[in-house]
Design a protein around this motif. Structure first.
Motif, PDB file in Angstrom:
ATOM      1  N   GLY A 201       0.815  -1.211   0.000  1.00 58.89           N
ATOM      2  CA  GLY A 201       0.000   0.000   0.000  1.00 58.89           C
ATOM      3  C   GLY A 201       0.845   1.256   0.000  1.00 58.89           C
ATOM      4  O   GLY A 201       0.587   2.194  -0.765  1.00 58.89           O
ATOM      5  N   CYS A 202       1.891   1.284   0.843  1.00 55.65           N
ATOM      6  CA  CYS A 202       2.782   2.446   0.892  1.00 55.65           C
ATOM      7  C   CYS A 202       3.557   2.598  -0.416  1.00 55.65           C
ATOM      8  O   CYS A 202       3.682   3.706  -0.953  1.00 55.65           O
ATOM      9  N   GLY A 203       4.076   1.480  -0.921  1.00 55.87           N
ATOM     10  CA  GLY A 203       4.844   1.538  -2.160  1.00 55.87           C
ATOM     11  C   GLY A 203       3.997   1.983  -3.341  1.00 55.87           C
ATOM     12  O   GLY A 203       4.405   2.845  -4.128  1.00 55.87           O
ATOM     13  N   ALA A 204       2.802   1.417  -3.442  1.00 53.95           N
ATOM     14  CA  ALA A 204       1.914   1.794  -4.554  1.00 53.95           C
ATOM     15  C   ALA A 204       1.461   3.243  -4.411  1.00 53.95           C
ATOM     16  O   ALA A 204       1.372   3.978  -5.404  1.00 53.95           O
ATOM     17  N   GLY A 205       1.190   3.671  -3.177  1.00 54.21           N
ATOM     18  CA  GLY A 205       0.798   5.054  -2.955  1.00 54.21           C
ATOM     19  C   GLY A 205       1.891   6.021  -3.366  1.00 54.21           C
ATOM     20  O   GLY A 205       1.628   7.051  -4.003  1.00 54.21           O
ATOM     21  N   TYR A 206       3.151   5.678  -3.019  1.00 52.69           N
ATOM     22  CA  TYR A 206       4.277   6.551  -3.377  1.00 52.69           C
ATOM     23  C   TYR A 206       4.458   6.614  -4.901  1.00 52.69           C
ATOM     24  O   TYR A 206       4.624   7.695  -5.474  1.00 52.69           O
ATOM     25  N   LEU A 207       4.425   5.456  -5.561  1.00 49.91           N
ATOM     26  CA  LEU A 207       4.620   5.425  -7.009  1.00 49.91           C
ATOM     27  C   LEU A 207       3.493   6.163  -7.744  1.00 49.91           C
ATOM     28  O   LEU A 207       3.744   6.951  -8.665  1.00 49.91           O
ATOM     29  N   CYS A 208       2.249   5.902  -7.336  1.00 47.30           N
ATOM     30  CA  CYS A 208       1.126   6.594  -7.975  1.00 47.30           C
ATOM     31  C   CYS A 208       1.207   8.098  -7.720  1.00 47.30           C
ATOM     32  O   CYS A 208       0.908   8.902  -8.615  1.00 47.30           O
ATOM     33  N   GLY A 209       1.630   8.472  -6.517  1.00 44.63           N
ATOM     34  CA  GLY A 209       1.779   9.887  -6.200  1.00 44.63           C
ATOM     35  C   GLY A 209       2.823  10.555  -7.065  1.00 44.63           C
ATOM     36  O   GLY A 209       2.637  11.690  -7.537  1.00 44.63           O
ATOM     37  N   GLN A 210       3.928   9.869  -7.300  1.00 43.25           N
ATOM     38  CA  GLN A 210       4.984  10.421  -8.156  1.00 43.25           C
ATOM     39  C   GLN A 210       4.480  10.597  -9.591  1.00 43.25           C
ATOM     40  O   GLN A 210       4.762  11.608 -10.254  1.00 43.25           O
ATOM     41  N   VAL A 211       3.742   9.604 -10.075  1.00 39.47           N
ATOM     42  CA  VAL A 211       3.205   9.688 -11.434  1.00 39.47           C
ATOM     43  C   VAL A 211       2.251  10.875 -11.567  1.00 39.47           C
ATOM     44  O   VAL A 211       2.310  11.646 -12.534  1.00 39.47           O
ATOM     45  N   LEU A 212       1.387  11.050 -10.574  1.00 33.18           N
ATOM     46  CA  LEU A 212       0.421  12.148 -10.618  1.00 33.18           C
ATOM     47  C   LEU A 212       1.096  13.504 -10.411  1.00 33.18           C
ATOM     48  O   LEU A 212       0.766  14.485 -11.080  1.00 33.18           O
ATOM     49  N   ARG A 213       2.066  13.552  -9.506  1.00 28.84           N
ATOM     50  CA  ARG A 213       2.724  14.827  -9.208  1.00 28.84           C
ATOM     51  C   ARG A 213       3.579  15.305 -10.370  1.00 28.84           C
ATOM     52  O   ARG A 213       3.630  16.501 -10.666  1.00 28.84           O
ATOM     53  N   ARG A 214       4.238  14.372 -11.046  1.00 32.27           N
ATOM     54  CA  ARG A 214       5.092  14.732 -12.188  1.00 32.27           C
ATOM     55  C   ARG A 214       4.301  14.817 -13.496  1.00 32.27           C
ATOM     56  O   ARG A 214       4.876  15.091 -14.547  1.00 32.27           O
ATOM     57  N   GLN A 215       2.987  14.534 -13.396  1.00 32.59           N
ATOM     58  CA  GLN A 215       2.096  14.598 -14.564  1.00 32.59           C
ATOM     59  C   GLN A 215       2.613  13.734 -15.724  1.00 32.59           C
ATOM     60  O   GLN A 215       2.613  14.151 -16.883  1.00 32.59           O
ATOM     61  N   HIS A 242      -3.265 -13.956   0.770  1.00 32.68           N
ATOM     62  CA  HIS A 242      -4.718 -13.899   0.689  1.00 32.68           C
ATOM     63  C   HIS A 242      -5.291 -13.004   1.784  1.00 32.68           C
ATOM     64  O   HIS A 242      -4.842 -13.033   2.934  1.00 32.68           O
ATOM     65  N   GLU A 243      -6.278 -12.184   1.408  1.00 40.32           N
ATOM     66  CA  GLU A 243      -7.010 -11.276   2.285  1.00 40.32           C
ATOM     67  C   GLU A 243      -6.219 -10.036   2.699  1.00 40.32           C
ATOM     68  O   GLU A 243      -6.610  -9.322   3.625  1.00 40.32           O
ATOM     69  N   SER A 244      -5.099  -9.765   2.039  1.00 36.48           N
ATOM     70  CA  SER A 244      -4.337  -8.544   2.360  1.00 36.48           C
ATOM     71  C   SER A 244      -4.669  -7.392   1.415  1.00 36.48           C
ATOM     72  O   SER A 244      -4.203  -6.271   1.610  1.00 36.48           O
ATOM     73  N   GLY A 245      -5.500  -7.653   0.392  1.00 33.84           N
ATOM     74  CA  GLY A 245      -5.766  -6.647  -0.632  1.00 33.84           C
ATOM     75  C   GLY A 245      -6.487  -5.421  -0.116  1.00 33.84           C
ATOM     76  O   GLY A 245      -6.145  -4.286  -0.469  1.00 33.84           O
ATOM     77  N   LEU A 246      -7.505  -5.615   0.729  1.00 31.86           N
ATOM     78  CA  LEU A 246      -8.260  -4.476   1.240  1.00 31.86           C
ATOM     79  C   LEU A 246      -7.394  -3.578   2.113  1.00 31.86           C
ATOM     80  O   LEU A 246      -7.511  -2.352   2.086  1.00 31.86           O
ATOM     81  N   LEU A 247      -6.524  -4.189   2.901  1.00 29.36           N
ATOM     82  CA  LEU A 247      -5.602  -3.400   3.710  1.00 29.36           C
ATOM     83  C   LEU A 247      -4.673  -2.585   2.818  1.00 29.36           C
ATOM     84  O   LEU A 247      -4.404  -1.399   3.081  1.00 29.36           O
ATOM     85  N   ALA A 248      -4.198  -3.178   1.748  1.00 27.85           N
ATOM     86  CA  ALA A 248      -3.266  -2.498   0.842  1.00 27.85           C
ATOM     87  C   ALA A 248      -3.900  -1.273   0.191  1.00 27.85           C
ATOM     88  O   ALA A 248      -3.293  -0.196   0.144  1.00 27.85           O
ATOM     89  N   VAL A 249      -5.134  -1.401  -0.310  1.00 29.69           N
ATOM     90  CA  VAL A 249      -5.757  -0.258  -0.990  1.00 29.69           C
ATOM     91  C   VAL A 249      -6.137   0.832   0.009  1.00 29.69           C
ATOM     92  O   VAL A 249      -6.126   2.022  -0.323  1.00 29.69           O
ATOM     93  N   THR A 250      -6.456   0.448   1.249  1.00 32.46           N
ATOM     94  CA  THR A 250      -6.759   1.447   2.276  1.00 32.46           C
ATOM     95  C   THR A 250      -5.513   2.260   2.607  1.00 32.46           C
ATOM     96  O   THR A 250      -5.557   3.503   2.682  1.00 32.46           O
ATOM     97  N   ILE A 251      -4.378   1.585   2.796  1.00 31.69           N
ATOM     98  CA  ILE A 251      -3.109   2.277   3.073  1.00 31.69           C
ATOM     99  C   ILE A 251      -2.694   3.122   1.870  1.00 31.69           C
ATOM    100  O   ILE A 251      -2.205   4.253   2.018  1.00 31.69           O
ATOM    101  N   MET A 252      -2.910   2.630   0.688  1.00 26.78           N
ATOM    102  CA  MET A 252      -2.571   3.365  -0.531  1.00 26.78           C
ATOM    103  C   MET A 252      -3.343   4.691  -0.602  1.00 26.78           C
ATOM    104  O   MET A 252      -2.779   5.738  -0.937  1.00 26.78           O
ATOM    105  N   GLY A 253      -4.628   4.634  -0.295  1.00 19.57           N
ATOM    106  CA  GLY A 253      -5.431   5.854  -0.312  1.00 19.57           C
ATOM    107  C   GLY A 253      -4.975   6.857   0.725  1.00 19.57           C
ATOM    108  O   GLY A 253      -4.896   8.067   0.452  1.00 19.57           O
TER     109      GLY A 253
END
Length: 627
Positions: A201-215, A242-253
């Motif tokens: 979640g943290c890693g995906a959040g950081y990468l997505c944030g970089q993509v959005l911030r750098r446009q 298994h069952e870690s997906g919901l936690l990951a997307v919550t942390i990502m958000g």
């Protein structure tokens, strides 16, 4: 009655839209009508059978929909907005939440003789309120600002935090089941779920944030990119453990919401239509799976659980959270009374009940029935009783004098700053980042987003506001705002500037008066005119009328150079002008708030107006609080 899949899907869509419209019309949470609709067309009439319709795809589809809902909720958790939070809300989110969770879990386990795993999960599910159910109720009840702020912030913050608690409890149950009841094995599985979920979640959040911030992604693809990223992270995390997906997307958000330089407002705005579609379809489908036999079997026990949550668990939470505060007993009583459950509880309970049934937990389906009873019961009961109770307790907001301004442009900012300096609460709403930034730099509270959007319904704070001024350069937006906030403030308290085009239009093209709102300031004062005057140096000034400096003196001093906008009496009651004021309207003690054009002749500078007679701050000088 048997129907094909196309008919069933179309039926869900049509009834979902009808439920949303009915909720908007009655100003009640949409989830109430969605759940009732699902129960009627599912177990009631037998028109909808979700398990037959989707087969093995039902669980994956529900999982993906819940992942999007949790991601959207976590995007609203911004740590910088929590820093100034009073201790009452903090205690409600910590001590109060734990007290409510434990008490509900113990009572449910004792009354229904449920497995302690299921009781803990049910307790976690029903401690979560949410802005989608709280905000419509607060707008109907209109309690005072202290109560409204506490309930509003509790709902916004407990939405993602409560969801995180539910996910963690569920993951613990899964770890316990997979660990064979050996505590070491349980700890290992639970740790793997936590580590993978948080790390991804943290890693995906950081990468997505970089993509959005750098446009790196064009604007029109950013919303789709965010949605696909949620699906991808959920799938990858669930594959790794298994069952870690919901936690990951919550942390990502949560990571994205708090990453510097990343604008999440547009993503949230995009989620409006998607959320309406997902929520409408999801809750009708989930409610259609309810077994009425389970509800009949529970009988009085379901009502007892509902009564315990409302009359005992909620007061325990509020008493433990507000002890030692300056809240009155009347305020504490109403806060204890209002706590409807909503989207997170409904979505997650159905998803986890499906999974727990697969893991072999008996009576797991009772979680859904009990949760839906709590949701429907709290929404209906509290919607009917909260307003009369608030009136009885004397905690209803009295004639709010604050103002909502549509637009954060130069005209809106100029007016808002003067109103704020005179002690009035103001909010601005604009979707343009540059306007939002300039407004906040000027010390104004600005909502970033479309003021008539679903996001605004959830997040735009209307506490203390009693009127709306449409001062956007977009005439169509002003018109839509009049329709939207006419239901909120009343038709006599929504105003809009006339457009230059409307002054030239013939009768066939003009908007009907009852739809256009009240004329703001006067019929010939347009946005273009005000913006032009401000650009030429016009200033907002507040002038006190007295026996020494009368309204006649004011007219002689300024003449046609002043555009009076507001009158303020000695009791700080604000009147919005629709035309130039008359001597009968302006008495001694009245203050006139006006836009005054610059005097290029500099005659005013040496005219020697009596000191302080035109100065709202009581200071000597000739500019009278000009800003």
């Amino acid at each position: 009655m048997e129907h094909g899949p196309i008919f069933s899907l179309a039926l869900v869509g049509v009834l979902g839209l009808a439920s949303q419209w009915l909720a908007w019309w009655l100003r009640l949470p949409a989830i109430l009508f969605l759940l009732l609709t699902g129960i009627v067309i599912g177990p009631g009439l037998g028109w909808l059978h979700p398990d037959q319709l989707f087969g093995e795809l039902l669980f994956p589809l529900v999982s993906m929909a819940v992942a999007v809902i949790l991601f959207e909720g976590s995007l609203t958790l911004k740590f910088n907005e929590i820093k100034g939070m009073e201790s009452t809300v903090w205690r409600m989110l910590s001590l109060g939440l734990i007290a409510s969770w434990v008490s509900i879990s113990l009572f449910t386990s004792w009354l229904l003789e449920l497995d302690w795993h299921l009781s803990l999960l049910f307790g976690a599910l029903v401690v979560v309120t949410g802005p989608t159910v709280i905000v419509p109720m607060l707008r109907s009840v209109r309690p005072n600002s202290r109560i409204t702020n506490i309930l509003r912030w509790e709902s916004i913050l407990i939405d993602p935090l409560g969801a995180l608690l539910v996910v963690l409890v569920f993951n613990f149950i899964v770890a316990d089941a997979n660990g064979g009841n050996e505590w070491l094995a349980v700890a290992v599985v639970f740790s793997k779920i936590l580590v993978i979920g948080v790390a991804l979640g943290c890693g995906a959040g950081y990468l997505c944030g970089q993509v959005l911030r750098r446009q790196l992604i064009p604007g029109y693809l950013q919303n789709v990119f965010a949605l696909i990223a949620v699906f991808a992270v959920f799938a990858l995390s669930d594959t790794l453990e298994h069952e870690s997906g919901l936690l990951a997307v919550t942390i990502m958000g949560i990571w994205l919401a708090n990453m510097a330089g990343v604008e999440t407002e547009n993503i949230l705005d995009f989620k409006e239509s998607l959320s309406i579609l997902l929520i409408s379809g999801l809750f009708i489908l989930l409610a259609a799976r309810i077994d009425l036999h389970d509800l009949i079997t529970l009988g009085w026990q379901a009502i007892a659980v509902l009564a315990f949550i409302h009359f005992i668990a909620r007061p325990i939470k509020i008493i433990s959270s507000t002890f030692g505060t300056d809240l009155t007993w009347q305020e504490k009583t109403l806060i204890s009374w209002i706590g409807p459950r909503g989207i997170i509880a409904a979505a997650v309970s159905a998803l986890f009940a499906l999974r727990l049934s697969q893991l072999g937990y008996a009576n797991a389906d009772l979680l859904v029935t009990l949760t839906f009873v709590v949701i429907i019961g709290t929404v209906v009961f509290q919607s009917l009783t909260a307003k009369p109770l608030a009136q009885l307790l004397g905690v209803v907001e009295q004639a709010p004098q604050g103002t909502l301004l549509i637009g954060a442009n130069v005209v809106s900012r100029t007016i808002a700053q003067e109103l704020q300096k005179n002690g009035f609460d103001v909010r601005l709403a604009d979707s343009y980042r540059s306007n939002v930034r300039l407004g906040r730099m000027a010390g104004l509270r600005v909502f970033h987003g479309n003021p008539v959007s679903r996001l605004a319904e959830k997040e735009l704070d209307l506490v203390g506001l009693g009127r709306m001024l449409g001062v956007s350069q977009n005439d169509e937006l002003n018109l839509l705002a009049v329709q939207r906030y006419g239901r909120e403030f009343g038709k006599k308290r929504v105003y809009a500037l006339p457009s230059q085009a409307s002054l030239r239009k013939g009768e066939r093209e003009q908007v009907a008066e009852e739809l256009a709102g009240l004329t703001l300031f006067s019929g010939d004062v347009t946005f273009a005119k005000l913006a032009s005057l401000i650009a030429q140096g016009a200033e907002m000034r507040t002038t006190s009328i007295s026996d020494e400096f009368t309204f006649e003196h004011y007219q002689q001093q300024y003449g046609s150079r002043a555009i009076p906008m507001f009158l303020m009496n000695g009791n700080k009651k604000l009147t919005v002008l629709q035309e130039k004021p008359t001597a009968e309207q302006v008495s001694s003690g009245t203050r006139i708030i006006a836009l005054v054009q610059a005097d290029n002749s500099a005659k005013e500078r040496g005219s020697g107006e009596p000191n302080a007679k035109g100065n709202s701050n009581g200071k000597s000088g000739n500019k009278e609080n000009g800003h």
